[in-house]
Design a protein around this motif. Structure first.
Motif, PDB file in Angstrom:
ATOM      1  N   LEU A  26      12.089   8.404   4.329  1.00 23.90           N
ATOM      2  CA  LEU A  26      10.974   7.637   3.784  1.00 23.90           C
ATOM      3  C   LEU A  26       9.886   8.561   3.259  1.00 23.90           C
ATOM      4  O   LEU A  26       9.234   8.262   2.242  1.00 23.90           O
ATOM      5  CB  LEU A  26      10.416   6.694   4.841  1.00 23.90           C
ATOM      6  CG  LEU A  26      11.379   5.589   5.314  1.00 23.90           C
ATOM      7  CD1 LEU A  26      10.730   4.758   6.403  1.00 23.90           C
ATOM      8  CD2 LEU A  26      11.820   4.713   4.153  1.00 23.90           C
ATOM      9  N   CYS A  29      10.980   9.644  -0.040  1.00 23.29           N
ATOM     10  CA  CYS A  29      10.816   8.550  -1.003  1.00 23.29           C
ATOM     11  C   CYS A  29       9.383   8.497  -1.532  1.00 23.29           C
ATOM     12  O   CYS A  29       9.159   8.319  -2.737  1.00 23.29           O
ATOM     13  CB  CYS A  29      11.182   7.209  -0.361  1.00 23.29           C
ATOM     14  SG  CYS A  29      12.939   6.979  -0.059  1.00 23.29           S
ATOM     15  N   GLU A  35       9.450   3.236  -4.645  1.00 25.55           N
ATOM     16  CA  GLU A  35       8.672   2.134  -4.068  1.00 25.55           C
ATOM     17  C   GLU A  35       9.574   1.240  -3.224  1.00 25.55           C
ATOM     18  O   GLU A  35      10.485   0.605  -3.739  1.00 25.55           O
ATOM     19  CB  GLU A  35       8.031   1.303  -5.177  1.00 25.55           C
ATOM     20  CG  GLU A  35       7.094   2.097  -6.084  1.00 25.55           C
ATOM     21  CD  GLU A  35       6.574   1.247  -7.225  1.00 25.55           C
ATOM     22  OE1 GLU A  35       6.659   0.005  -7.119  1.00 25.55           O
ATOM     23  OE2 GLU A  35       6.103   1.811  -8.226  1.00 25.55           O
ATOM     24  N   LEU A  36       9.297   1.204  -1.916  1.00 28.10           N
ATOM     25  CA  LEU A  36      10.057   0.380  -0.998  1.00 28.10           C
ATOM     26  C   LEU A  36       9.184  -0.803  -0.568  1.00 28.10           C
ATOM     27  O   LEU A  36       8.064  -0.621  -0.102  1.00 28.10           O
ATOM     28  CB  LEU A  36      10.457   1.199   0.229  1.00 28.10           C
ATOM     29  CG  LEU A  36      11.590   0.671   1.110  1.00 28.10           C
ATOM     30  CD1 LEU A  36      12.900   0.656   0.336  1.00 28.10           C
ATOM     31  CD2 LEU A  36      11.722   1.534   2.357  1.00 28.10           C
ATOM     32  N   SER A  37       9.694  -2.023  -0.755  1.00 35.99           N
ATOM     33  CA  SER A  37       8.925  -3.203  -0.387  1.00 35.99           C
ATOM     34  C   SER A  37       8.610  -3.195   1.108  1.00 35.99           C
ATOM     35  O   SER A  37       9.473  -2.826   1.929  1.00 35.99           O
ATOM     36  CB  SER A  37       9.707  -4.470  -0.728  1.00 35.99           C
ATOM     37  OG  SER A  37       9.114  -5.611  -0.131  1.00 35.99           O
ATOM     38  N   VAL A  42      14.886   0.403   6.466  1.00 38.86           N
ATOM     39  CA  VAL A  42      16.150   1.097   6.698  1.00 38.86           C
ATOM     40  C   VAL A  42      16.346   1.199   8.201  1.00 38.86           C
ATOM     41  O   VAL A  42      15.443   1.623   8.928  1.00 38.86           O
ATOM     42  CB  VAL A  42      16.134   2.500   6.061  1.00 38.86           C
ATOM     43  CG1 VAL A  42      17.421   3.247   6.389  1.00 38.86           C
ATOM     44  CG2 VAL A  42      15.944   2.399   4.557  1.00 38.86           C
ATOM     45  N   MET A  53      20.059  -1.724   5.232  1.00 39.64           N
ATOM     46  CA  MET A  53      18.716  -2.203   4.951  1.00 39.64           C
ATOM     47  C   MET A  53      18.622  -3.653   5.416  1.00 39.64           C
ATOM     48  O   MET A  53      19.511  -4.460   5.132  1.00 39.64           O
ATOM     49  CB  MET A  53      18.403  -2.091   3.460  1.00 39.64           C
ATOM     50  CG  MET A  53      16.939  -2.307   3.108  1.00 39.64           C
ATOM     51  SD  MET A  53      16.562  -1.845   1.371  1.00 39.64           S
ATOM     52  CE  MET A  53      16.650  -0.061   1.463  1.00 39.64           C
ATOM     53  N   PHE A  66      13.189  -2.680  -3.826  1.00 46.49           N
ATOM     54  CA  PHE A  66      12.703  -1.314  -4.048  1.00 46.49           C
ATOM     55  C   PHE A  66      12.977  -0.925  -5.491  1.00 46.49           C
ATOM     56  O   PHE A  66      13.823  -1.533  -6.176  1.00 46.49           O
ATOM     57  CB  PHE A  66      13.338  -0.309  -3.081  1.00 46.49           C
ATOM     58  CG  PHE A  66      14.839  -0.239  -3.113  1.00 46.49           C
ATOM     59  CD1 PHE A  66      15.516   0.510  -4.064  1.00 46.49           C
ATOM     60  CD2 PHE A  66      15.583  -0.926  -2.162  1.00 46.49           C
ATOM     61  CE1 PHE A  66      16.897   0.574  -4.077  1.00 46.49           C
ATOM     62  CE2 PHE A  66      16.967  -0.873  -2.168  1.00 46.49           C
ATOM     63  CZ  PHE A  66      17.634  -0.125  -3.131  1.00 46.49           C
ATOM     64  N   ALA A 257      18.236   5.342  -1.757  1.00 45.13           N
ATOM     65  CA  ALA A 257      17.874   4.009  -1.264  1.00 45.13           C
ATOM     66  C   ALA A 257      18.970   2.992  -1.606  1.00 45.13           C
ATOM     67  O   ALA A 257      19.435   2.261  -0.729  1.00 45.13           O
ATOM     68  CB  ALA A 257      16.528   3.528  -1.779  1.00 45.13           C
TER      69      ALA A 257
END
Length: 484
Positions: A26, A29, A35-37, A42, A53, A66, A257
């Motif tokens: 992360l 990332c 961009e991970l909502s 994870v 996920m 994402f 991702a």
């Protein structure tokens, strides 16, 4: 990706797992702008296999899960040695393995080998790999992370595929025993031969020509096999535009991702491609605590176990298929010949079908649950092999043109009972010959599946192989009923 036994979905997120791999991932990332909502996470908890996920909150169709900026992707065009690959003329030729280097996967394997070396001096964690990336330059931004996954499997390396084509492969005898008749042993053997051939003819000479980039430690056939498994299992193929259908496929991409998601035929998310980024979007409502599934494509169970090492239990995989080898139909037709003249005429018919590119010695007719995926080829084969001799002569003189397909000759699953009797008989005989290639019959498989106690005593490989065999035999037995 999906590397362990399929388990019941269990609601829940964080658990007792070691948080270091996920935290490092992360952190990476965030650095690259992925961009991970906040609605997703994870995790190992609540997933069918290894890391996956899951939804922290309920997700609705169309919601963004994402977004991955294209600068964070790894391909032969974005890696640090892209110029070298182009100057060296290595554009992905060769055959590692089926559907691999011929589609441009080869350069990604060189990138992986290069990444392996880049990450060696500073350790195995993803954070350390990131440090190696920064030290090596911007072109190596993702390569050491890939290396870390390959060596330590922090987010679930495709162990089963490594077992299929890599150094820890199950013995040939075991593959044959468990998967005889399914097509998997032959596919694995072909892959192993192609991998070995390409390694010694292309990969090793390329690395030896550039010792400053590829140390002796990475010049290993076993390592190359494992990296083939990694790239095959984790890479994505960007779809061509409709007007580009005749062009070569786009080069594969390593998409961080997206490669964490497990697969289901009835998936609830889909990867969308745009000029600036790749977006994973929900396609179905996803309740809180449920896993988010991508699709690896419309894949039968034999393809899933070959490429990724798992299956979907019957009847979940709606994309499952069974193959009837083309030469098996020829063999079934030969059973009906009585004199040498008839056999010679049948081989003449077969050669004509080869000329029309409807059949081949290594081809197969593919039967799904609800459709014949090779309808045109199978219909033409049954037609030519069953038509009267005089009609065949006229048909051959016209090179197969001028033929009007009649509705009653349609090879949709539902229309098979309406086929001409000779067509149905040849198809039935072909199915019976195909069923003889398996080591066990359908009842044996049903007994194993119906007994929870006995099924639980089977090893992981035995359970997965059973699902492959059973799904194929159910399709073939459906054909038998339709041809009665």
């Amino acid at each position: 990706m999906a590397t362990q036994a399929k388990r019941r979905r269990v609601a829940g997120l964080a658990g007792s797992e070691d948080p270091a791999p996920v935290a490092s991932f992360l952190s990476w990332c965030r650095r690259v702008g992925l961009e991970l909502s906040p609605k997703v996470a994870v995790s190992r908890q609540g997933t069918v296999a290894g890391y996956g996920m899951v939804a922290r909150e309920s997700v609705q169709p169309g919601e963004l899960l994402f977004a991955v900026p294209r600068a964070a992707l790894l391909s032969q065009h974005t890696c640090s040695i892209s110029g070298l690959l182009e100057r060296g003329g290595y554009a992905g030729g060769g055959g590692t393995p089926r559907r691999a280097c011929g589609a441009g996967w080869g350069p990604n394997l060189f990138v992986s080998l290069r990444a392996r070396r880049a990450a060696e001096p500073v350790g195995m964690g993803a954070a350390a790999a990131g440090a190696a990336a920064r030290a090596a330059g911007p072109g190596l931004a993702l390569e050491p992370l890939l290396c870390a996954v390959a060596r330590a499997g922090p987010l679930g390396a495709p162990h089963v595929l490594v077992r299929a084509v890599g150094g820890a492969a199950p013995p040939e005898e075991e593959r044959r025993r468990l998967l005889q008749g399914t097509g998997v042993p032959e596919a694995v053997e072909k892959d192993l031969a192609n991998i070995r051939s390409e390694y010694y003819s292309i990969v090793l000479p390329f690395m030896e020509a550039h010792p400053d980039l590829f140390s002796p430690r990475v010049r290993s056939l076993e390592l190359y096999r494992q990296l083939v498994a990694l790239v095959m299992a984790y890479s994505f193929q960007e779809p061509l535009e409709e007007e580009d259908d005749e062009k070569e496929p786009n080069s594969p991409l390593m998409v961080p991702a997206a490669d964490v998601l497990n697969h289901l035929a009835n998936h609830n998310a889909n990867l969308e491609y745009s000029p600036n980024c790749l977006r994973m979007v929900a396609t179905q409502p996803i309740p809180k605590g449920h896993e988010i599934f991508n699709t690896y494509g419309q894949m039968a169970n034999w393809q899933l176990i070959h490429m990724y090492g798992f299956t979907e239990p019957y009847p979940d995989n709606t994309d499952d298929t069974a193959d009837i080898q083309m030469v098996t139909v020829r063999e079934a037709a030969l059973q009906g010949t009585k004199v040498e003249a008839e056999r010679l005429l049948l081989y003449e018919r077969w050669d004509f079908l080869c000329k029309l590119e409807m059949v081949g010695e290594e081809g197969a007719f593919v039967i799904g649950r609800e459709e014949v995926l090779t309808e045109e080829e199978l219909a033409m084969t049954l037609k030519v092999l069953c038509m009267p001799a005089e009609e065949f002569r006229e048909f051959k003189d016209q090179d197969g043109w001028g033929d009007d397909k009649r509705e009653e000759d349609s090879l949709t699953i539902t229309n098979i009972p309406k086929l001409k009797a000779s067509w149905r008989q040849l198809l039935r005989d072909s199915v019976l010959l195909t069923l003889q290639t398996y080591a066990t019959d359908l009842k044996t498989e049903q007994d194993l599946l119906n007994s929870k106690e006995v099924y639980a005593t089977l090893s992981w490989r035995e359970q997965q192989a059973l699902q492959v065999r059973y799904g194929q035999k159910m399709i073939l037995h459906q054909l038998l009923e339709l041809t009665n």
